[in-house]
Design a protein around this motif. Structure first.
Motif: not given
Length: 122
Positions: A6-9, A15-25
């Protein structure tokens, strides 16, 4: 060996925004359901969202209409777009992969990421 990263934390104001990413290998999960869970201090890990192989989505009531889960099979990546964040969203967020193609409340993930911290300040 299957890995979910995971990344993006980070830290964001209410009230704000975040986008989390999860790369699977390690293998492809294009035919499997993927999902996100979270664990706040002193609480049990809880379901946040899931997406089936056919892109049917499922959400916890607490995040419905604020969070959006998506996936890009070509990149073996899933995402969690989090909007209108609240202090109660503060937790470690874990991505997960299921052995099944769809999600149900009775299904537990087969694979977990290491987690990424999301902190929402008031």
């Amino acid at each position: 060996q299957v890995r979910l990263v995971e990344s993006g934390g980070g830290l964001v104001q209410t009230g704000g925004s975040l986008k989390l990413f999860c790369v699977v290998s390690g293998r492809t999960f294009s035919s499997n359901a993927l999902g996100w869970f979270r664990q706040a201090p002193g609480k049990e890990r809880e379901f946040v969202a899931a997406i089936s192989w056919a892109r049917t989505t499922y959400y916890a009531e607490s995040v419905k209409d604020r969070f959006t889960i998506s996936r890009d099979n070509a990149k073996n990546t899933q995402y969690l777009q989090m909007n209108s964040l609240k202090p109660e969203d503060t937790a470690v967020y874990y991505c997960a992969a299921f052995a099944t193609s769809t999600y149900s409340t009775n299904t537990r993930p087969s694979y977990w990421g290491q987690g990424t911290q999301v902190t929402v300040s008031s």
